[in-house]
Scaffold this active site. Structure first.
Site, PDB file in Angstrom:
ATOM      1  N   ILE A 127     -21.498  -6.235  15.690  1.00  0.00           N
ATOM      2  CA  ILE A 127     -20.529  -6.132  14.515  1.00  0.00           C
ATOM      3  C   ILE A 127     -21.700  -6.834  13.275  1.00  0.00           C
ATOM      4  O   ILE A 127     -21.924  -7.974  13.417  1.00  0.00           O
ATOM      5  CB  ILE A 127     -19.372  -6.536  14.714  1.00  0.00           C
ATOM      6  CG1 ILE A 127     -18.674  -5.962  15.844  1.00  0.00           C
ATOM      7  CG2 ILE A 127     -18.755  -6.390  13.073  1.00  0.00           C
ATOM      8  CD1 ILE A 127     -17.435  -6.684  15.956  1.00  0.00           C
ATOM      9  N   HIS A 128     -22.161  -5.843  12.293  1.00  0.00           N
ATOM     10  CA  HIS A 128     -23.053  -6.181  11.279  1.00  0.00           C
ATOM     11  C   HIS A 128     -22.434  -6.250   9.960  1.00  0.00           C
ATOM     12  O   HIS A 128     -21.541  -5.217   9.783  1.00  0.00           O
ATOM     13  CB  HIS A 128     -24.141  -5.210  11.435  1.00  0.00           C
ATOM     14  CG  HIS A 128     -25.260  -5.749  10.551  1.00  0.00           C
ATOM     15  ND1 HIS A 128     -26.155  -6.890  10.672  1.00  0.00           N
ATOM     16  CD2 HIS A 128     -25.784  -5.031   9.360  1.00  0.00           C
ATOM     17  CE1 HIS A 128     -27.161  -7.016   9.785  1.00  0.00           C
ATOM     18  NE2 HIS A 128     -26.762  -5.717   8.849  1.00  0.00           N
ATOM     19  N   PRO A 129     -22.524  -7.097   9.155  1.00  0.00           N
ATOM     20  CA  PRO A 129     -23.622  -8.122   9.215  1.00  0.00           C
ATOM     21  C   PRO A 129     -22.368  -9.493   9.761  1.00  0.00           C
ATOM     22  O   PRO A 129     -21.577  -9.792   8.996  1.00  0.00           O
ATOM     23  CB  PRO A 129     -23.942  -8.609   7.992  1.00  0.00           C
ATOM     24  CG  PRO A 129     -23.138  -7.796   7.023  1.00  0.00           C
ATOM     25  CD  PRO A 129     -22.354  -6.775   7.629  1.00  0.00           C
ATOM     26  N   GLU A 167     -23.238 -11.499  15.948  1.00  0.00           N
ATOM     27  CA  GLU A 167     -24.049 -10.351  16.617  1.00  0.00           C
ATOM     28  C   GLU A 167     -25.523 -10.953  16.905  1.00  0.00           C
ATOM     29  O   GLU A 167     -26.024 -10.127  17.710  1.00  0.00           O
ATOM     30  CB  GLU A 167     -24.326  -9.389  15.242  1.00  0.00           C
ATOM     31  CG  GLU A 167     -25.333  -9.834  14.354  1.00  0.00           C
ATOM     32  CD  GLU A 167     -25.480  -8.820  13.109  1.00  0.00           C
ATOM     33  OE1 GLU A 167     -25.389  -9.096  11.874  1.00  0.00           O
ATOM     34  OE2 GLU A 167     -25.738  -7.753  13.613  1.00  0.00           O
TER      35      GLU A 167
END
Ligand code: FAD
Ligand code: NAP
Length: 537
Positions: free
Chosen positions: A511-513, A517
C-alpha cells in the site's frame, strides 16, 4: 563427529574404524534422540547426503562409510585427524576468474580467512593480462565491446538512410579501439583487486600447484616459490584455447587470448572453427571491413538448432564473411614477417583428398578450449579428472573426489561454460561451505515519505525479517525501526501467526506510500553484504 544410527551396520564399521585408530569421536545416534529426523534433514541440506553414517573430521565433511574408508586408505583421514585447524587459511581458491572471485568474496563475507591465487601463463604469442579471468580480459567483455564497435560501423552506414550526410571517408582504426578497450579492462582489473582488498581476501599473483594434502605451492613470475596451507580448496582454473597440433600453429597463429589486445589490425583473416568464439570473432572482424574467411570442419554451431545455425551462417555470408566448409588446416607457413605479416595455409578436405592453399595476414584459431587441470598437482592429492577431457567430475555440491577440495566454473564436467554460471556456482558454493546457518535474514534501510520534504535524515529507518530456510522461508523474526512501528508490527504479527512466509510477503501488493510496504519488496540478504542504503525516496 559421527551422525549414526545404532542399528546401522555401516555406522558400526565407521565407529570401529575410528576406535581402531584410537580416535575418540562424538557420536550422535539419530534413532535415539527426539529430533533425530530433523537433524538428518538439516544434515541432508548442508551436506547433500541423506544417509548415515555422516562423518565430519575437524569441520571437514568426509561423507558416508565408503568415503570414510577411501579417505582412510588414501591417508587423507589420518591427515585430517592430525592437522586440526593449524592451516594458514580457511579457504584457498586457485584461479581468480568469474567463479573463483565470486566464491572468494562470498566466503570472506561469511567471515572466513581466504586467499586467491591467480596467474596467467602467457599465450604462445606472449600475451598475458590482469586479475579477473577469461570473461573480463579475453572473453565476454572485450568480445562484446568489439562487437559494439562493429555495430557502430553498421549504424554509420544506416545513418545515410536516415538523412545523415557526410563527405569524409569513414574508416575504422584498430589501434584506437583496442587501446580504449584495454584501458577499460585495466580499470576492471583494478576494481577486482580493490574489492578483494576491501573484503580482506589475500590476493597472490602466483601459479598454484598442489604438493601434498592441504598444501599448495605458489610460484610467482620471478620463479619464487611460497607454500600455503588451507583447510579447504576451490579449483577455479578455467580453460585456455586449444591448438591444432600442426606445423606452424603455435609459432604463427593467434587465438582469442591474443586478438583483443593485438597491437595491429589483423588484416585478411582466416578463422578456424565454427562455434561461438569463431563466429563471434568472424562477425565483428568483418564488421570492421576486413576480409574474413571461416574454415568449418563439419557444421556450424554444434549443439544448436541447425536450422538457426544455418540462418546465422547465411546472414553472415550476405554480410561479407566467406565460409570454407569441410576443410581443416594441415600446415601454416610464414611468407612474410610483419604486423601483420603474411601466412600461407595449406588445408585438406575432410571428405576426400582435395587440398587447397590460401594466403592470409592472420590465422585465428577458435577450435575449443582445454581445461587447466593437468599441471596443478591434482594427482598428488588424488583429485580425479576425466583423463580424456581434463574436466573435473564433481557431485551435486561441487565436491571433487577429495572431500576438502571443490571446483567451480568452466573446468567442471557437464556444466555450461558461461560466466553467470561460474559466478553463481562460486557464490553458492561458499554459502554451502561456510554459511550453514538455517536462517536467512533480509533487510533494508528506508526513508519514510513524510520525512523527505522535511529534510529528515535518510538511511535511518530499518526493516529486517528472519526466515527459516528449512520451513519454506517462514518468517520467524520481524523488526522495524521507524514511524508507526507498533501499528505496522501489529498487522504483521497476525500474519506471522498464520504462517507468513517470504513468498507470501513477496506476493503481497504494497500500500503506497506507507512504511509497511517495505516488507513486500525485501530483496537483499544480510549474508550477501550488498549495500542497503537508499539513494532516494
Ligand atoms: P576463468 O574466468 O577462465 O578464470 C580462471 C583463472 O584462473 C584465470 O585467470 C587463469 O589464468 C587462472 N589460473 C589458471 N590456472 C591457474 C593456476 N594454476 N594458479 C593460479 N591461477 C590459475 N560467457 C558468457 O556467459 N557470455 C559471453 O558472452 C562469453 N563470451 C566469451 C567469449 C570468449 C572469446 C571466450 C573465450 C569465453 C566467453 N565466455 C562467455 C565464457 C566465459 O568467459 C567463461 O565461462 C568464464 O570466464 C569461466 O570462468 P572460470 O572462473 O571458470 O574461469
Ligand atoms: P567449442 O564450442 O568447443 O567449438 C569448437 C569449434 O572448433 C567447433 O566448431 C569444432 O568443430 C571446431 N574444431 C574443433 N577442433 C577442430 C580442429 N582440429 N580443426 C578444425 N576445427 C575444429 O569452442 P569455442 O567456440 O572455443 O567455445 C568455448 C566455450 O566458450 C563454449 O562452450 C561457450 O560456452 C563459451 N563461450 C560462450 C559465448 C557466449 O555465451 N556468447 C561466447 C564464446 C564462448 P566440430 O563441430 O566439427 O567439432
Amino acid at each position: 563427529m559421527i551422525f549414526s544410527k545404532s542399528y546401522c551396520p555401516h555406522s558400526t564399521r565407521v565407529k570401529e574404524l575410528f576406535s581402531s585408530l584410537g580416535v575418540e569421536c562424538n557420536v550422535l545416534e539419530l534413532d535415539q534422540v527426539d529430533d533425530g529426523a530433523k537433524i538428518q534433514e538439516v544434515l541432508s541440506e548442508i551436506t547433500n547426503q541423506k544417509t548415515v553414517p555422516n562423518v565430519f573430521v575437524n569441520k571437514v565433511h568426509v561423507g558416508g562409510c565408503d568415503q570414510t574408508f577411501q579417505a582412510y586408505q588414501s591417508g587423507l583421514l589420518q591427515k585430517l585427524l592430525e592437522e586440526e585447524s593449524a592451516y594458514d587459511y580457511d579457504l584457498i581458491i586457485v584461479g581468480g576468474g568469474s567463479g573463483g572471485l565470486s566464491c572468494a568474496k562470498e566466503a570472506a563475507i561469511l567471515g572466513k580467512k581466504v586467499m586467491v591465487l591467480d596467474f596467467v601463463v602467457p599465450s604462445p604469442q606472449g600475451t598475458s593480462w590482469g586479475l579477473g579471468g577469461t570473461c573480463v580480459n579475453v572473453g565476454c567483455i572485450p568480445k562484446k565491446l568489439m562487437h559494439q564497435a562493429a555495430l557502430l560501423g553498421q549504424a554509420l552506414c544506416d545513418s545515410r538512410k536516415f538523412g545523415w550526410e557526410y563527405d569524409q571517408q569513414v574508416k575504422h582504426n584498430w589501434e584506437t579501439m583496442t587501446k580504449a578497450i584495454q584501458n577499460h579492462i585495466s580499470s576492471l582489473n583494478w576494481g577486482y583487486r580493490l574489492s578483494l582488498r576491501e573484503k580482506a581476501v589475500a590476493y597472490v599473483n602466483s601459479y598454484g600447484e598442489f604438493v601434498e594434502h592441504h598444501k599448495i605451492k605458489a610460484t610467482n613470475k620471478k620463479g619464487q616459490e611460497t607454500y600455503y596451507t588451507a583447510a579447504q580448496f576451490v579449483i577455479a582454473t578455467g580453460e585456455r584455447p586449444r591448438y591444432l597440433g600442426i606445423q606452424g600453429d603455435k609459432e604463427y597463429c593467434i587465438t582469442s587470448d591474443d586478438l583483443f589486445s593485438l597491437p595491429y589490425c589483423p588484416g585478411k583473416t582466416l578463422v578456424v572453427g565454427a562455434s561461438y568464439v569463431a563466429l563471434e570473432c568472424a562477425g565483428f572482424l568483418a564488421g570492421f571491413g576486413l576480409d574474413v574467411t571461416v574454415m568449418v570442419r563439419s557444421i556450424l554451431l554444434r549443439g544448436f538448432d541447425q536450422e538457426m545455425a544455418e540462418k546465422v551462417g547465411s546472414y553472415m555470408e550476405q554480410h561479407g564473411v566467406k565460409f570454407l566448409r569441410k576443410f581443416i588446416p594441415v600446415m601454416i607457413q610464414q611468407l612474410e614477417k610483419g604486423s601483420p605479416g603474411k601466412l600461407k595455409v595449406l588445408a585438406k578436405s575432410t571428405e576426400g583428398t582435395e587440398t587447397i592453399e590460401g594466403v592470409y595476414n592472420t590465422v585465428l584459431l577458435a577450435i575449443g578450449r582445454d581445461s587447466c587441470t593437468r599441471k596443478i598437482g591434482l594427482e598428488k592429492i588424488g583429485v580425479k579428472i576425466n583423463e580424456k577431457s581434463g574436466k573435473i567430475p564433481v557431485n551435486d555440491v561441487e565436491q571433487t573426489s577429495v572431500p576438502y577440495v571443490y571446483a567451480v566454473g568452466d573446468i567442471l564436467e557437464g556444466r555450461p561454460e558461461l560466466t553467470p554460471v561460474a559466478i553463481q556456482s562460486g557464490k553458492l558454493l561458499a554459502r554451502r561451505l561456510f554459511g550453514a546457518s538455517l536462517e536467512k535474514i533480509y533487510h533494508t534501510l528506508f526513508w519514510p515519505l513524510e520525512w523527505t520534504v522535511a529534510g529528515r535524515e535518510n538511511n535511518t529507518c530499518y526493516a529486517k525479517i528472519i526466515c527459516n530456510k528449512l520451513d519454506h522461508d517462514r518468517v520467524i523474526g520481524f523488526h522495524i525501526l521507524g514511524p508507526n512501528a507498533g501499528e505496522v508490527t501489529q498487522g504483521f504479527a497476525a500474519a506471522m501467526k498464520c504462517g507468513l512466509t517470504k513468498q507470501l510477503l513477496d506476493d503481497t501488493i504494497g500500500i503506497h506510500p506507507t512504511c509497511g510496504e517495505v516488507f513486500t519488496t525485501l530483496e537483499i540478504t544480510k549474508s550477501s553484504g550488498l549495500d542497503i542504503t537508499q539513494k532516494g525516496c
